[in-house]
Design a protein around this motif. Structure first.
Motif, PDB file in Angstrom:
ATOM      1  N   PRO A 109      -1.932   9.845   7.526  1.00  0.00           N
ATOM      2  CA  PRO A 109      -2.119  11.276   7.267  1.00  0.00           C
ATOM      3  C   PRO A 109      -3.036  11.969   8.276  1.00  0.00           C
ATOM      4  O   PRO A 109      -2.731  13.078   8.728  1.00  0.00           O
ATOM      5  CB  PRO A 109      -2.721  11.312   5.851  1.00  0.00           C
ATOM      6  CG  PRO A 109      -2.261  10.042   5.213  1.00  0.00           C
ATOM      7  CD  PRO A 109      -2.241   9.038   6.341  1.00  0.00           C
ATOM      8  N   ARG A 115       5.694  10.408   0.378  1.00  0.00           N
ATOM      9  CA  ARG A 115       4.964   9.195   0.016  1.00  0.00           C
ATOM     10  C   ARG A 115       5.446   8.103   0.951  1.00  0.00           C
ATOM     11  O   ARG A 115       6.644   7.884   1.105  1.00  0.00           O
ATOM     12  CB  ARG A 115       5.244   8.809  -1.431  1.00  0.00           C
ATOM     13  CG  ARG A 115       4.543   7.520  -1.861  1.00  0.00           C
ATOM     14  CD  ARG A 115       4.820   7.182  -3.321  1.00  0.00           C
ATOM     15  NE  ARG A 115       4.426   8.271  -4.196  1.00  0.00           N
ATOM     16  CZ  ARG A 115       5.279   9.072  -4.861  1.00  0.00           C
ATOM     17  NH1 ARG A 115       6.584   8.890  -4.754  1.00  0.00           N
ATOM     18  NH2 ARG A 115       4.854  10.042  -5.625  1.00  0.00           N
ATOM     19  N   ARG A 132       0.855  -1.187   0.000  1.00  0.00           N
ATOM     20  CA  ARG A 132       0.000   0.000   0.000  1.00  0.00           C
ATOM     21  C   ARG A 132       0.886   1.230   0.000  1.00  0.00           C
ATOM     22  O   ARG A 132       1.987   1.212   0.545  1.00  0.00           O
ATOM     23  CB  ARG A 132      -0.864   0.003   1.255  1.00  0.00           C
ATOM     24  CG  ARG A 132      -2.295   0.223   0.968  1.00  0.00           C
ATOM     25  CD  ARG A 132      -3.141  -0.060   2.204  1.00  0.00           C
ATOM     26  NE  ARG A 132      -4.329   0.725   2.123  1.00  0.00           N
ATOM     27  CZ  ARG A 132      -5.334   0.492   1.301  1.00  0.00           C
ATOM     28  NH1 ARG A 132      -5.282  -0.528   0.505  1.00  0.00           N
ATOM     29  NH2 ARG A 132      -6.391   1.264   1.292  1.00  0.00           N
ATOM     30  N   THR A 133       0.371   2.304  -0.580  1.00  0.00           N
ATOM     31  CA  THR A 133       1.082   3.567  -0.605  1.00  0.00           C
ATOM     32  C   THR A 133       0.094   4.673  -0.258  1.00  0.00           C
ATOM     33  O   THR A 133      -1.072   4.618  -0.653  1.00  0.00           O
ATOM     34  CB  THR A 133       1.659   3.829  -2.012  1.00  0.00           C
ATOM     35  OG1 THR A 133       2.510   2.742  -2.363  1.00  0.00           O
ATOM     36  CG2 THR A 133       2.465   5.114  -2.049  1.00  0.00           C
ATOM     37  N   VAL A 134       0.578   5.668   0.468  1.00  0.00           N
ATOM     38  CA  VAL A 134      -0.259   6.815   0.805  1.00  0.00           C
ATOM     39  C   VAL A 134       0.580   8.086   0.665  1.00  0.00           C
ATOM     40  O   VAL A 134       1.766   8.086   0.980  1.00  0.00           O
ATOM     41  CB  VAL A 134      -0.858   6.682   2.230  1.00  0.00           C
ATOM     42  CG1 VAL A 134       0.203   6.740   3.299  1.00  0.00           C
ATOM     43  CG2 VAL A 134      -1.914   7.729   2.489  1.00  0.00           C
ATOM     44  N   GLU A 135      -0.065   9.126   0.154  1.00  0.00           N
ATOM     45  CA  GLU A 135       0.571  10.441   0.067  1.00  0.00           C
ATOM     46  C   GLU A 135       0.316  11.160   1.388  1.00  0.00           C
ATOM     47  O   GLU A 135      -0.805  11.147   1.900  1.00  0.00           O
ATOM     48  CB  GLU A 135      -0.016  11.248  -1.093  1.00  0.00           C
ATOM     49  CG  GLU A 135       0.148  10.576  -2.450  1.00  0.00           C
ATOM     50  CD  GLU A 135       1.581  10.497  -2.930  1.00  0.00           C
ATOM     51  OE1 GLU A 135       2.338  11.468  -2.723  1.00  0.00           O
ATOM     52  OE2 GLU A 135       1.945   9.460  -3.520  1.00  0.00           O
ATOM     53  N   VAL A 136       1.348  11.766   1.928  1.00  0.00           N
ATOM     54  CA  VAL A 136       1.256  12.450   3.216  1.00  0.00           C
ATOM     55  C   VAL A 136       1.650  13.916   2.995  1.00  0.00           C
ATOM     56  O   VAL A 136       2.731  14.181   2.467  1.00  0.00           O
ATOM     57  CB  VAL A 136       2.194  11.795   4.251  1.00  0.00           C
ATOM     58  CG1 VAL A 136       2.067  12.459   5.606  1.00  0.00           C
ATOM     59  CG2 VAL A 136       1.911  10.301   4.357  1.00  0.00           C
ATOM     60  N   ILE A 195      -1.730   2.144   7.240  1.00  0.00           N
ATOM     61  CA  ILE A 195      -1.247   3.017   6.177  1.00  0.00           C
ATOM     62  C   ILE A 195      -2.181   4.202   5.980  1.00  0.00           C
ATOM     63  O   ILE A 195      -1.754   5.362   5.990  1.00  0.00           O
ATOM     64  CB  ILE A 195      -1.095   2.229   4.850  1.00  0.00           C
ATOM     65  CG1 ILE A 195      -0.253   0.982   5.052  1.00  0.00           C
ATOM     66  CG2 ILE A 195      -0.525   3.123   3.756  1.00  0.00           C
ATOM     67  CD1 ILE A 195       0.957   1.133   5.938  1.00  0.00           C
ATOM     68  N   ASP A 196      -3.458   3.938   5.811  1.00  0.00           N
ATOM     69  CA  ASP A 196      -4.407   5.000   5.507  1.00  0.00           C
ATOM     70  C   ASP A 196      -4.643   5.947   6.680  1.00  0.00           C
ATOM     71  O   ASP A 196      -5.055   7.085   6.480  1.00  0.00           O
ATOM     72  CB  ASP A 196      -5.745   4.403   5.060  1.00  0.00           C
ATOM     73  CG  ASP A 196      -5.609   3.593   3.768  1.00  0.00           C
ATOM     74  OD1 ASP A 196      -4.549   3.689   3.100  1.00  0.00           O
ATOM     75  OD2 ASP A 196      -6.555   2.863   3.431  1.00  0.00           O
ATOM     76  N   ARG A 255      -4.500  -1.818   6.160  1.00  0.00           N
ATOM     77  CA  ARG A 255      -5.124  -0.614   5.584  1.00  0.00           C
ATOM     78  C   ARG A 255      -5.205   0.504   6.609  1.00  0.00           C
ATOM     79  O   ARG A 255      -4.905   1.657   6.308  1.00  0.00           O
ATOM     80  CB  ARG A 255      -6.516  -0.941   5.049  1.00  0.00           C
ATOM     81  CG  ARG A 255      -6.514  -1.574   3.684  1.00  0.00           C
ATOM     82  CD  ARG A 255      -7.900  -1.607   3.062  1.00  0.00           C
ATOM     83  NE  ARG A 255      -8.897  -2.241   3.905  1.00  0.00           N
ATOM     84  CZ  ARG A 255      -9.164  -3.538   3.914  1.00  0.00           C
ATOM     85  NH1 ARG A 255      -8.499  -4.361   3.124  1.00  0.00           N
ATOM     86  NH2 ARG A 255     -10.088  -4.032   4.709  1.00  0.00           N
TER      87      ARG A 255
END
Length: 170
Positions: free
Chosen positions: A158, A121, A25-29, A154-155, A151
Protein backbone atom coordinates in the motif's frame (compact mmCIF):
# COMPACT_ATOMS: atom_id res chain seq x y z
CA UNK A 1 32.97 -18.06 -13.35
CA UNK A 2 29.57 -19.44 -14.29
CA UNK A 3 26.75 -19.36 -11.77
CA UNK A 4 25.86 -22.75 -10.35
CA UNK A 5 22.13 -23.48 -10.28
CA UNK A 6 20.57 -26.01 -7.93
CA UNK A 7 17.27 -27.58 -9.02
CA UNK A 8 14.13 -27.12 -6.93
CA UNK A 9 11.42 -29.74 -7.35
CA UNK A 10 8.37 -28.04 -8.81
CA UNK A 11 5.29 -28.18 -6.62
CA UNK A 12 1.62 -27.25 -6.80
CA UNK A 13 -1.17 -26.07 -4.48
CA UNK A 14 -0.94 -29.26 -2.40
CA UNK A 15 2.24 -27.89 -0.80
CA UNK A 16 0.17 -25.26 1.05
CA UNK A 17 -1.47 -28.07 3.04
CA UNK A 18 1.66 -30.10 3.81
CA UNK A 19 4.67 -27.74 4.05
CA UNK A 20 6.38 -27.22 7.38
CA UNK A 21 7.05 -23.62 6.37
CA UNK A 22 3.86 -21.73 5.60
CA UNK A 23 2.87 -18.07 5.69
CA UNK A 24 -0.36 -16.34 4.71
CA UNK A 25 -1.08 -12.64 4.85
CA UNK A 26 -3.72 -10.24 3.60
CA UNK A 27 -3.61 -6.48 3.18
CA UNK A 28 -6.27 -3.96 2.19
CA UNK A 29 -5.12 -1.63 -0.58
CA UNK A 30 -6.95 1.69 -1.23
CA UNK A 31 -6.49 1.31 -4.98
CA UNK A 32 -8.43 -0.58 -7.63
CA UNK A 33 -7.88 -4.22 -8.47
CA UNK A 34 -6.38 -3.12 -11.80
CA UNK A 35 -3.87 -0.77 -10.14
CA UNK A 36 -2.97 -3.37 -7.52
CA UNK A 37 -2.46 -6.07 -10.16
CA UNK A 38 -0.28 -3.69 -12.20
CA UNK A 39 1.96 -3.10 -9.16
CA UNK A 40 2.27 -6.85 -8.54
CA UNK A 41 3.17 -7.59 -12.15
CA UNK A 42 5.40 -4.57 -12.65
CA UNK A 43 9.12 -4.17 -12.21
CA UNK A 44 8.98 -2.28 -8.89
CA UNK A 45 8.38 -5.19 -6.49
CA UNK A 46 12.02 -5.19 -5.42
CA UNK A 47 11.77 -1.55 -4.30
CA UNK A 48 9.48 -2.34 -1.35
CA UNK A 49 10.40 -5.92 -0.41
CA UNK A 50 13.02 -6.34 2.31
CA UNK A 51 16.09 -8.19 1.09
CA UNK A 52 15.07 -8.19 -2.57
CA UNK A 53 17.54 -6.46 -4.86
CA UNK A 54 15.98 -7.04 -8.26
CA UNK A 55 13.10 -8.76 -9.99
CA UNK A 56 13.59 -9.63 -13.66
CA UNK A 57 10.78 -10.98 -15.80
CA UNK A 58 12.44 -13.49 -18.15
CA UNK A 59 9.35 -14.03 -20.29
CA UNK A 60 7.85 -11.47 -22.66
CA UNK A 61 4.52 -9.79 -21.99
CA UNK A 62 1.69 -10.57 -21.99
CA UNK A 63 2.30 -12.87 -19.04
CA UNK A 64 0.45 -16.13 -18.50
CA UNK A 65 0.93 -19.76 -17.48
CA UNK A 66 4.58 -20.62 -18.09
CA UNK A 67 5.85 -17.07 -17.41
CA UNK A 68 9.25 -17.04 -15.72
CA UNK A 69 11.17 -14.57 -13.61
CA UNK A 70 14.30 -14.30 -11.48
CA UNK A 71 14.46 -12.77 -8.01
CA UNK A 72 17.83 -11.55 -6.76
CA UNK A 73 18.04 -11.36 -2.98
CA UNK A 74 20.64 -9.96 -0.62
CA UNK A 75 23.47 -12.37 0.12
CA UNK A 76 24.03 -13.25 -3.54
CA UNK A 77 21.02 -15.55 -3.67
CA UNK A 78 18.92 -15.78 -6.84
CA UNK A 79 15.73 -17.75 -7.34
CA UNK A 80 14.10 -18.74 -10.63
CA UNK A 81 10.33 -19.13 -10.73
CA UNK A 82 7.71 -20.41 -13.18
CA UNK A 83 4.03 -19.52 -12.98
CA UNK A 84 1.69 -22.52 -13.19
CA UNK A 85 -1.41 -20.36 -12.69
CA UNK A 86 -2.13 -16.99 -14.23
CA UNK A 87 -5.64 -15.58 -14.08
CA UNK A 88 -5.07 -12.11 -15.49
CA UNK A 89 -6.02 -9.38 -13.07
CA UNK A 90 -6.88 -11.63 -10.13
CA UNK A 91 -4.53 -14.52 -9.38
CA UNK A 92 -1.07 -15.88 -10.09
CA UNK A 93 0.82 -18.78 -8.54
CA UNK A 94 4.38 -19.97 -9.09
CA UNK A 95 6.72 -22.74 -8.15
CA UNK A 96 10.43 -22.11 -7.77
CA UNK A 97 12.49 -24.13 -10.26
CA UNK A 98 16.13 -23.46 -9.29
CA UNK A 99 18.33 -21.31 -7.09
CA UNK A 100 21.95 -20.35 -6.62
CA UNK A 101 22.02 -22.09 -3.22
CA UNK A 102 20.58 -25.55 -2.46
CA UNK A 103 18.23 -24.28 0.27
CA UNK A 104 14.80 -25.23 -1.06
CA UNK A 105 13.37 -28.62 -1.94
CA UNK A 106 9.98 -27.07 -2.84
CA UNK A 107 8.67 -23.50 -2.86
CA UNK A 108 5.25 -22.21 -3.95
CA UNK A 109 3.80 -18.71 -3.75
CA UNK A 110 0.22 -17.59 -4.48
CA UNK A 111 -1.18 -14.07 -5.05
CA UNK A 112 -4.90 -13.21 -5.11
CA UNK A 113 -6.35 -9.74 -5.74
CA UNK A 114 -10.04 -9.16 -5.01
CA UNK A 115 -12.22 -6.05 -5.14
CA UNK A 116 -13.43 -4.42 -1.91
CA UNK A 117 -15.65 -1.42 -1.20
CA UNK A 118 -12.61 0.80 -0.77
CA UNK A 119 -10.20 -0.68 -3.32
CA UNK A 120 -8.69 -4.14 -3.29
CA UNK A 121 -7.61 -6.94 -0.99
CA UNK A 122 -4.29 -8.62 -1.69
CA UNK A 123 -3.99 -12.15 -0.31
CA UNK A 124 -0.68 -13.98 -0.28
CA UNK A 125 0.40 -17.51 0.61
CA UNK A 126 3.92 -18.93 0.68
CA UNK A 127 4.96 -22.51 1.42
CA UNK A 128 8.33 -24.21 1.34
CA UNK A 129 10.25 -27.31 2.29
CA UNK A 130 13.99 -27.05 2.84
CA UNK A 131 16.79 -29.40 1.87
CA UNK A 132 19.21 -30.76 4.47
CA UNK A 133 21.20 -29.31 6.17
CA UNK A 134 19.10 -26.12 5.80
CA UNK A 135 16.08 -27.91 7.27
CA UNK A 136 17.91 -28.05 10.62
CA UNK A 137 18.04 -24.23 10.56
CA UNK A 138 14.38 -23.89 9.59
CA UNK A 139 13.31 -22.03 12.75
CA UNK A 140 15.98 -19.30 12.65
CA UNK A 141 15.77 -18.96 8.85
CA UNK A 142 12.02 -18.48 9.10
CA UNK A 143 12.19 -16.07 12.04
CA UNK A 144 14.98 -13.88 10.68
CA UNK A 145 14.57 -14.13 6.91
CA UNK A 146 11.49 -15.81 5.41
CA UNK A 147 8.81 -14.29 7.71
CA UNK A 148 10.19 -10.70 7.70
CA UNK A 149 10.66 -10.79 3.93
CA UNK A 150 7.08 -11.97 3.43
CA UNK A 151 5.70 -9.33 5.81
CA UNK A 152 7.59 -6.55 4.04
CA UNK A 153 6.41 -7.81 0.65
CA UNK A 154 2.74 -7.74 1.65
CA UNK A 155 2.64 -4.87 4.13
CA UNK A 156 4.81 -2.61 1.95
CA UNK A 157 2.49 -2.73 -1.07
CA UNK A 158 0.00 0.00 0.00
CA UNK A 159 2.76 2.52 0.82
CA UNK A 160 4.57 1.75 -2.44
CA UNK A 161 1.36 2.26 -4.41
CA UNK A 162 0.56 5.48 -2.54
CA UNK A 163 4.03 6.86 -3.33
CA UNK A 164 3.64 5.96 -7.02
CA UNK A 165 0.10 7.36 -7.14
CA UNK A 166 1.27 10.65 -5.59
CA UNK A 167 4.16 10.87 -8.05
CA UNK A 168 1.79 10.33 -10.98
CA UNK A 169 -0.40 13.25 -9.89
CA UNK A 170 2.36 15.81 -9.35
Amino acid sequence: MATRWYPIEEADDSLFATAKLYHARTVEVPFSVEETWAALTGDGVSSWTKGMRRLTWTSPRPFGVGTTREIEMDGDFTLRERFFRWEEGTRKTFSATEATRPIFRHLVEDYVVEPTENGARFGWRWAAELNSPWSFLQGPLDRFFFAPTGRSHIDGLPAYMASRHGAAHR
